[in-house]
Design an enzyme around this catalytic site. Structure first.
Site, PDB file in Angstrom:
ATOM      1  N   MET A 138       8.437  -3.021  -5.993  1.00 37.55           N
ATOM      2  CA  MET A 138       6.658  -2.577  -6.014  1.00 37.55           C
ATOM      3  C   MET A 138       6.846  -4.338  -5.346  1.00 37.55           C
ATOM      4  SD  MET A 138       4.144  -2.112  -5.733  1.00 37.55           S
ATOM      5  CE  MET A 138       2.595  -3.004  -5.102  1.00 37.55           C
ATOM      6  N   GLU A 139       6.015  -4.936  -4.338  1.00 35.17           N
ATOM      7  CA  GLU A 139       5.287  -5.718  -4.077  1.00 35.17           C
ATOM      8  C   GLU A 139       4.592  -6.954  -4.155  1.00 35.17           C
ATOM      9  OE1 GLU A 139       4.971  -2.756  -2.614  1.00 35.17           O
ATOM     10  OE2 GLU A 139       3.215  -2.725  -1.334  1.00 35.17           O
ATOM     11  N   ASN A 140       4.200  -6.265  -5.697  1.00 29.78           N
ATOM     12  CA  ASN A 140       2.997  -6.812  -6.533  1.00 29.78           C
ATOM     13  C   ASN A 140       3.380  -8.623  -5.785  1.00 29.78           C
ATOM     14  OD1 ASN A 140       3.380  -4.533  -8.285  1.00 29.78           O
ATOM     15  ND2 ASN A 140       5.177  -5.970  -9.179  1.00 29.78           N
ATOM     16  N   GLU A 151       0.742   0.767  -8.321  1.00 25.79           N
ATOM     17  CA  GLU A 151       0.800   1.457  -6.880  1.00 25.79           C
ATOM     18  C   GLU A 151       0.814   2.743  -7.514  1.00 25.79           C
ATOM     19  OE1 GLU A 151       2.186   0.027  -3.695  1.00 25.79           O
ATOM     20  OE2 GLU A 151       1.569   1.608  -2.292  1.00 25.79           O
ATOM     21  N   GLU A 208      10.220  -5.183   0.659  1.00 25.97           N
ATOM     22  CA  GLU A 208       9.238  -5.326  -0.785  1.00 25.97           C
ATOM     23  C   GLU A 208       8.750  -7.371  -0.235  1.00 25.97           C
ATOM     24  OE1 GLU A 208       8.366  -4.143  -2.016  1.00 25.97           O
ATOM     25  OE2 GLU A 208       9.902  -2.210  -1.953  1.00 25.97           O
TER      26      GLU A 208
HETATM   27 ZN   LIG Z   1       6.797  -0.073   0.673  1.00 24.08          ZN
END
Ligand SMILES: [Zn+2]
Length: 890
Positions: A269-271, A127, A304
């Site tokens: 980061m929410e992968n 992202e 996340e």
């Molecule tokens: Zn966020």
């Protein structure tokens, strides 16, 4: 010759993608400088696209292209056109499989976007637009694809190979290599892709969802950090339960993984299924992490995790919708933190951040709406406006609809948009439908930049026993829109009236929509016009209005309160935010008086009503100690600068110090008694009760050290040396190191040197050591920063180190940063120039303090502008830095 200036992208130009990628098969052979990435993409023409062209344009950057084929037929370079940021293929069929092979060099990737190496491990950050540095793709959030990923690497060096979804296959290969294949059944945009390869250990747990599915939970870290994962794991399980209870959202894959990484541009980061975290947001242990650090881990893990629904299952159509996922998710994590700890404290902390930092952003040259209309580089829009103001906007919808309808609106939004890329308008329309009301007037919050000002005046008529409030709203001019062209905002004003015997019953008479609480002493007015007048009946004497309870809207409230009114609010209002705010306003007015005296060359005096009020707070055993600590903390120099038209840094600093020293001296006995009477907890826990006690204790210690009494300097040193947790140890270190008194120097020197000796092997603790020194006062600050930049523990390629040293100096040491010889500005400009070449995202972010040049006197303005101009002349200026500089100088 100079490069052409980067151009802006506009929301109004949005077009659906020309093609869709139904399936993505990726194959990686990891190598530091020649990682081989092979992709097979199942592509078809988008039926919704109205283009007649058969050209396919894929994003791609810094990839050494090896081969391209369509349905197994190798293309030669007459069939495609390779440009710096894209690959164009003419005349593609309606439906086909595109296979591309490319080489990339993770070890040389210092931008930390795409695939890169952090210490010995491989990891990714995609992202917003990092995936295009991995392989050629339609790297935009509205192209959702089902990913299958195989990772191949050396078995000994990289025993752990991870990607999104569930592991479906693994095995050994020749030459000591092995592979793992992952499949993610949920179609997702490329920005949610992740890959990790490393020699990692993990802690494991499991969670049973409400429907009875067992989920494996794993947190991967380097072996030395295995003892710092328990808090993150507990936070993860609480978040999973909370999202089921409060939003009805259940986790969907069989496994949920978190990986901790040292070198990371963001917090986390929410992968999908494989969250990648900056170590600072996942590791926590009493000895090495402060209370604030523990709270941050809990909040970021939750944030996340919550993205799994608000962001992943329903994603954004384009990056102008960033606040769709971020504003909503920040609102969700704030509510979670409020439920886990103290609701009032959380609210005050959030409002404080917003008013000091986001309001400044809104008032500066980079002001933009929550839904921006254009950008040059999207990385520059991961801002307090999009995140924190975005969350306030969602909170206002919650206030206007009420909890029940808001939940129905959220259910409807998830149901309707599941598996899709949505817009802010989709979110609001679900809320409108569930709430049965039109929110079109509310949209100004999304479309207009700037902080609205709400000026309120009161008049009381003793013969009719009527009390009238007149509300005037305006919004200042911002780069995208003049003040007079702005539409009014729908502002929810939560309020009450205080009489001499407490809260009064409210009988409003007005054209404004309002709702009354059950006990009728609290109401929420919905202002929609530039001006409204609200009359309250049956009021026997002029009351004190309690306005914007709970910080019900992110506006600058203006009401002419007397110091006595503020003391009434501080002591009698039942809303915690209003009490805190009244105390802050009293502090501000007292500091302003001292500033005025200093400017007129008069001997300043400190209004005794402030010390009386502070005494009442310290000695009050019934109040939450955390609230007492917050109320006794004077407004920061940053906030005082923010509310000033022209910020005179030196006067602000001196005035604040005078008030602080006055409180310290006149209340020394009370501070000492409270300090000694608060309990000590031998068993550290990061719960609200313990955190509250430690915060008040260390607040008292700060005032006591400010008296420069040798007894208290010695006691602070004892606390520093005997503390069994980092909160107490670092609080003692800070008060000693930041004391301007010469008697504290020896203590400060010893404590700083002992601290490094003790913690040099703990990178995150060393960051605290850098930050404290970055904030130390004195003429030699810039020289000190320069020599710390040469220290063995400093590394300019590690964003945490840059933030800890340079960020703390430029943001939290205003007197030294703004030294009138310009040395602070020069230092920052040098750092930005270096980072521009290696990590443009961080370079642009570090630039922030220089962009606020309009706030300062003419000499400083000139110095700051000169540094901005010199950065602008840098050869190879990145888009990121170019955008910030050109907007700031415009
Ligand atoms: Zn966020």
């Amino acid at each position: 010759m100079r490069d052409a200036e980067p151009s802006a992208i506009y929301l109004k130009d949005y077009q659906v993608p020309s093609h869709l990628i139904d399936k993505t098969h990726l194959h990686f052979i990891l190598h530091p400088t020649k990682t081989r990435v092979s992709s097979d993409l199942t592509i078809r023409k988008n039926p919704d696209a109205d283009t007649k062209s058969n050209e396919l344009i894929l994003h791609g950057q810094d990839i050494d292209l090896q081969s391209v084929s369509i349905d197994g037929r190798q293309l030669d370079d007459r069939d495609y056109q390779l440009e710096a940021e894209c690959l164009r293929i003419a005349n593609v069929p309606e439906q086909f499989v595109l296979s591309v092979v490319g080489l990339i060099a993770p070890a040389d990737n210092t931008s930390l976007e795409g695939l890169y190496k952090s210490q010995s491990m491989y990891c990714t950050q995609c992202e917003a637009e990092g995936f295009r540095k991995i392989t050629y793709f339609l790297d935009r959030p509205d192209v959702l694809s089902e990913f299958t990923t195989t990772v191949v690497a050396d078995k000994t060096e990289f025993p752990v190979l991870l990607s999104n979804g569930n592991p479906i296959k693994s095995g050994s290969l020749d030459d000591n290599m092995h592979f793992v294949t992952w499949h993610d059944p949920f179609p997702k945009p490329a920005y949610l892709f992740a890959l990790v390869g490393g020699d990692l250990e993990c802690i494991q747990d499991s969670f049973t969802t409400t429907s009875g599915r067992a989920i494996d939970l794993k947190i991967y870290v380097e072996e030395k950090d295995l003892d710092k994962c328990d808090h993150a794991m507990a936070s993860l399980k609480s978040s999973m339960r909370w999202d089921e209870d409060v939003y009805g959202r259940e986790y969907d894959l069989d496994i949920f993984m978190i990986v901790a990484v040292d070198d990371f541009n963001m917090g986390a980061m929410e992968n999908k299924g494989l969250n990648i975290f900056n170590t600072s947001c996942v590791l926590a242990k009493a000895e090495t992490t402060t209370d604030a650090g523990f709270q941050r881990v809990e909040a970021v893990v939750a944030h996340e995790y919550f993205h799994n629904w608000s962001g992943n299952r329903v994603t954004c159509r384009d990056w102008f919708q960033l606040s769709l996922k971020e504003g909503f998710t920040v609102f969700r994590d704030a509510e979670f933190s409020a439920d886990m700890g103290s609701r009032t404290v959380k609210r005050v902390e959030d409002a404080k951040l917003l008013r000091a930092m986001q309001f400044a952003e809104d008032a500066g040259p980079l002001a933009h709406p929550v839904q921006p209309a254009s950008f040059i580089e999207i990385s520059n829009f991961y801002t307090l406006t999009v995140y924190e103001k975005g969350a306030e906007v969602v909170r206002m919808i919650h206030t206007l609809l009420g909890a029940e309808a808001f939940r129905q609106g959220s259910d409807l939004y998830f149901e309707r948009n599941d598996g899709k890329a949505a817009t802010i308008e989709d979110f609001v329309s679900s809320m409108e439908e569930a709430g049965g009301r039109d929110l079109s007037k509310f949209m100004s919050w999304y479309h207009q930049a700037g902080t609205p000002k709400l000026a309120v005046t009161a008049d009381y008529n003793s013969s009719s026993r009527e009390y009238a409030l007149t509300f005037n709203q305006t919004c200042p001019t911002t780069p995208e829109c003049d003040s007079e062209d702005k539409k009014p905002y729908l502002i929810p004003v939560a309020m009450g009236l205080l009489g001499s015997n407490g809260p009064l019953s409210l009988v409003p008479e007005t054209d404004v929509d309002f709702s009354l609480s059950k006990n009728d002493t609290h109401c929420v007015l919905e202002l929609t016009q530039p001006q409204h007048r609200v009359v309250f009946k049956d009021i026997n004497a002029p009351p004190v209005p309690s306005l914007m309870r709970g910080f019900s809207a992110p506006v600058r409230l203006q009401f002419d309160y007397s110091p006595d009114d503020l003391i009434t609010l501080m002591t009698q209002d039942d809303d915690g935010f209003t009490r805190w705010d009244a105390c802050q306003q009293l502090c501000v007015s007292v500091i302003h008086e001292v500033e005025a005296s200093l400017q007129q060359g008069k001997e300043p005096s400190v209004d005794s009503r402030l010390s009386d009020a502070a005494r009442a707070l310290i000695t009050n055993q019934n109040l939450d100690p955390a609230m007492v600590a917050l109320m006794l903390t004077l407004p920061s120099e940053g906030y005082l600068a923010e509310i000033a038209t022209t910020a005179n840094i030196d006067t602000i600093h001196s005035a604040r110090e005078i008030v602080r020293n006055h409180l310290a001296a006149s209340l020394k006995t009370e501070f000492a008694e409270r300090f000694d009477s608060l309990p000590y907890f031998p068993e550290y826990e990061a719960n609200a009760v313990q955190i509250a006690v430690r915060s008040l204790k260390n607040c008292c210690l700060g005032y006591l050290v400010a008296t420069a009494d040798p007894v208290w300097l010695e006691r602070a040193m004892t606390q520093y040396r005997t503390a069994t947790n980092m909160t107490d140890q670092s609080a003692a270190l800070s008060v000693l190191a930041l004391s301007p008194d010469s008697k504290a120097v020896d203590y400060s020197v010893s404590a700083l040197s002992e601290f490094y000796q003790q913690w040099q092997s703990e990178a995150l603790v060393v960051n605290q050591w850098f930050s404290v020194q970055a904030m130390q006062p004195g003429e030699k600050a810039v020289d000190r920063i320069r020599s710390l930049m040469q220290h063995e523990a400093f590394n300019i390629n590690n964003p945490n180190k840059v933030r800890a040293l340079i960020g703390a100096f430029a943001n939290n040491n205003p007197v030294c940063f703004h030294n009138s010889d310009g040395s602070g500005y020069r230092l920052l400009a040098e750092v930005v120039k270096k980072l521009n070449a290696t990590n443009p995202q961080i370079a642009a972010r570090m630039l922030g303090p220089l962009t606020k040049w309009r706030k300062y006197d003419s000499k400083r303005r000139e110095l700051m502008q000169a540094e901005l101009n010199s950065i602008k002349q840098t050869v190879g200026l990145s888009k990121d830095v170019f955008e910030v500089i050109s907007k700031s100088l415009a």
